[in-house]
Design a protein around this motif. Structure first.
Motif, PDB file in Angstrom:
ATOM      1  N   LYS A 270       0.857  -1.193   0.000  1.00 41.11           N
ATOM      2  CA  LYS A 270       0.000   0.000   0.000  1.00 41.11           C
ATOM      3  C   LYS A 270       0.886   1.234   0.000  1.00 41.11           C
ATOM      4  O   LYS A 270       1.680   1.436   0.906  1.00 41.11           O
ATOM      5  CB  LYS A 270      -0.894   0.003   1.245  1.00 41.11           C
TER       6      LYS A 270
ATOM      7  N   ASP B  66      -2.698  10.370   3.327  1.00 42.00           N
ATOM      8  CA  ASP B  66      -4.076   9.945   3.543  1.00 42.00           C
ATOM      9  C   ASP B  66      -4.805  10.973   4.397  1.00 42.00           C
ATOM     10  O   ASP B  66      -4.726  10.948   5.623  1.00 42.00           O
ATOM     11  CB  ASP B  66      -4.090   8.565   4.223  1.00 42.00           C
TER      12      ASP B  66
ATOM     13  N   ASP C  53       1.722   6.677   5.316  1.00 39.30           N
ATOM     14  CA  ASP C  53       0.718   5.680   4.960  1.00 39.30           C
ATOM     15  C   ASP C  53       1.139   4.878   3.715  1.00 39.30           C
ATOM     16  O   ASP C  53       0.352   4.135   3.139  1.00 39.30           O
ATOM     17  CB  ASP C  53      -0.639   6.365   4.751  1.00 39.30           C
TER      18      ASP C  53
ATOM     19  N   GLU D 231      -9.322   3.498   2.372  1.00 35.58           N
ATOM     20  CA  GLU D 231      -8.859   3.572   0.991  1.00 35.58           C
ATOM     21  C   GLU D 231      -7.776   2.556   0.659  1.00 35.58           C
ATOM     22  O   GLU D 231      -7.641   2.147  -0.495  1.00 35.58           O
ATOM     23  CB  GLU D 231      -8.344   4.990   0.685  1.00 35.58           C
TER      24      GLU D 231
ATOM     25  N   THR E   8      -0.195  -0.220   5.931  1.00 32.32           N
ATOM     26  CA  THR E   8      -0.630   0.493   7.143  1.00 32.32           C
ATOM     27  C   THR E   8      -2.144   0.637   7.009  1.00 32.32           C
ATOM     28  O   THR E   8      -2.646   1.688   6.653  1.00 32.32           O
ATOM     29  CB  THR E   8       0.045   1.879   7.213  1.00 32.32           C
TER      30      THR E   8
HETATM   31 ZN    ZN Z   1      -4.659   4.925   4.766  1.00 32.48          ZN
END
Ligand code: ZN
Ligand code: BES
Ligand code: MN
Length: 489
Positions: free
Chosen positions: A256, A261, A279, A340, A366
């Motif tokens: 990710k 974020d 993030d 997300e 995360t």
């Molecule tokens: Zn996030």
């Protein structure tokens, strides 16, 4: 990025040069000085043993005592007589580095009688501890990079130096991950991040960057829906390492990479939002591991894939309630735009399976604040559809001090994702947030061993530990590299 320690390995000698680091272990009746420590004690007319008695020094592993004798500074450091290679030796190395810093030494000679693996791991630990990120200080003490050097004197020096080479490559991967995590989001955003990945072609990795048009063609609308509220364009980076047989199915590592974020329209509170620059910690672990694997010329096929986006709330942003079709064809009702990461990962998982037919897939993210509530900052949450893979990840984590703890999954949790209007919602509700996030991901996994590590508690350290300075940790690089190198099927 800077590693501030330079290391050298030297043939053992019976004489000592100062400043020095010598060891003691704890015995039944008091501490036992190593031969080098005895020499330093004798040359200092007993100052070392007197200081040890006065301080009631117990020689617990890693504890230290600084003595400024007539000949120079001596650091006496506790070390188990039967010190094992691996994380214990690394930890001791980290503690030696901090003892040097504490004593104000910029160089020291370490005298330690140990085998080459122990020495190489110790050096590696000291090197990992010496990482600093000072790119944005322009003045004063903070802007200064204080170089240190440590010479390690031992009989096994030349073998240790050889063994150290592969550790140095691993450290490059860890440092790269730490750099990426630490960079603020105005410097590291999907495009600039992808450019940094492209530089890794130098190490022998094959790098492919997909822009938004390319991802649209693939139908990766979930990933794109996260980035669509940002002025920054999204990217996916694919990194291929061919170290194994041509026909060997690769291990896929997926990360990710949410470069920032905000939560999107489901915006986060202001307090602490700056943390959301990291993030992208899951992607950093993957990029760092790929760098390490290439540097070590690991004899396996591995593909790393990272989804890079910024989650922002502008007029184009996803609204709560929007329904989006994933690359897999499944539809998702986006109830909360702050959930997300799973949207990004879902499409990257589909892409990995479609084009690489991996033997196994491991993703890192995360992903949820809830995993911090469950496991704090000691263990990553491990979610998997496969017992053997889970065990291998926990074993590799235990060996490298990047630990994970397996969490449950199952239908009852998965049912919490039911939507009235689409195939699923992107959140499960208030309870079991980390588990429902994992169940969401599993809906995008076909019949392949898969594991998800929720590293929200691990990517950033609020305080330093022996081999991990405060800040971006690089968690996952060592574990993934070990996992790939010990993978046997
Ligand atoms: Zn996030
Ligand atoms: N990036 C966060 C998770 C996170 C929280 C990482 C704290 C590191 C530290 C993630 O995208 C997120 O916002 N998750 C939400 C999920 C919720 C909306 C279901 C969360 O954890 O609150
Ligand atoms: Mn979020």
């Amino acid at each position: 990025m800077t590693a501030t320690l330079s290391l050298s390995f030297q043939k053992a000698s019976s004489t000592i040069e100062y400043p020095c680091v010598v060891t003691a272990s704890s015995g039944e009746d008091g501490i036992i000085l190593s031969a080098a420590a005895q020499t330093a004690d004798a040359e200092g007319e007993g100052a070392l043993s007197r200081a040890a008695t006065e301080a009631e020094f117990k020689a617990k592993s890693g504890s230290s005592l600084v003595v400024r004798g007539a000949k120079g500074t001596v650091i006496l450091i506790g070390s188990d007589a039967d010190l094992d290679a691996g994380k214990d030796a690394e930890t001791l190395g980290g503690k030696i580095f901090s003892a040097m810093s504490g004593a104000g030494l910029s160089s020291a000679n370490l005298y330690l009688d140990a085998d080459e693996e122990v020495l190489a791991d110790l050096a590696h630990g000291a090197h990992l501890a010496s990482y600093v990120f000072k790119d944005y200080f322009t003045k004063g003490e903070q802007a200064k990079i204080k170089e240190k050097s440590l010479a390690i004197y031992a009989d096994a020096a030349s073998d240790a130096e050889k063994a150290y080479g592969a550790r140095a490559e691993l450290a490059e991967g860890v440092f790269l991950a730490r750099d990426l995590i630490t960079e603020p989001a105005n410097k590291l955003y999907p495009e600039s991040y992808a450019e940094r990945c492209e530089k890794l072609a130098e190490t022998g990795l094959k790098i492919t960057v997909l822009d938004e048009d390319a991802m649209r063609k693939e139908g990766m609308h979930l990933l794109l829906s996260v980035g669509q509220g940002s002025r920054r364009a999204s990217r996916m980076v694919v990194m291929e390492w061919q170290g194994g047989a041509k026909d060997e199915a690769p291990i896929a590592l997926i990360g990710k990479g949410v470069c920032f974020d905000t939560g999107g329209i489901s915006i986060k509170p202001a307090g602490g939002m700056e943390d959301m620059k990291w993030d992208m910690g899951g992607s950093a672990a993957v990029v760092g591991a790929m760098r390490a694997i290439a540097g070590r010329k690991t004899k396996r096929n591995v593909v790393g894939l990272v989804g890079l986006v910024e989650n922002m709330p502008d007029g184009e942003a996803t609204r709560p309630g929007d329904v989006v079709t994933s690359m897999s064809g499944q539809t998702v009702e986006i109830i909360n735009t702050d959930a997300e990461g799973r949207l990004v990962l879902a499409d990257v998982l589909t892409y990995a399976q479609t084009y690489y037919k991996p033997s196994k897939m491991i993703n890192l993210a995360t992903l949820t604040g809830a995993i911090l509530v469950s496991l704090g900052k000691e263990y990553a949450g491990l979610f998997s559809n496969n017992d053997d893979l889970s065990q291998a990840i926990m074993d590799a984590g235990a060996a490298t001090n990047e630990k994970s703890w397996r969490m449950p999954m199952g239908k009852a949790y998965d049912d919490m994702l039911k939507s009235h209007i689409a195939d699923m919602k992107n959140i499960g509700g208030r309870l079991a947030g980390s588990i429902t996030a994992a169940c969401f991901l599993e809906r995008f996994v076909d019949d392949v061993p898969w594991a998800h590590l929720d590293i929200a508690g691990m990517a950033w350290a609020d305080k330093s530990s022996p081999t991990v300075p405060k800040g971006g940790t690089g968690y996952g690089v060592k574990m993934l590299t070990k996992l790939v190198e010990t993978d046997r099927d």
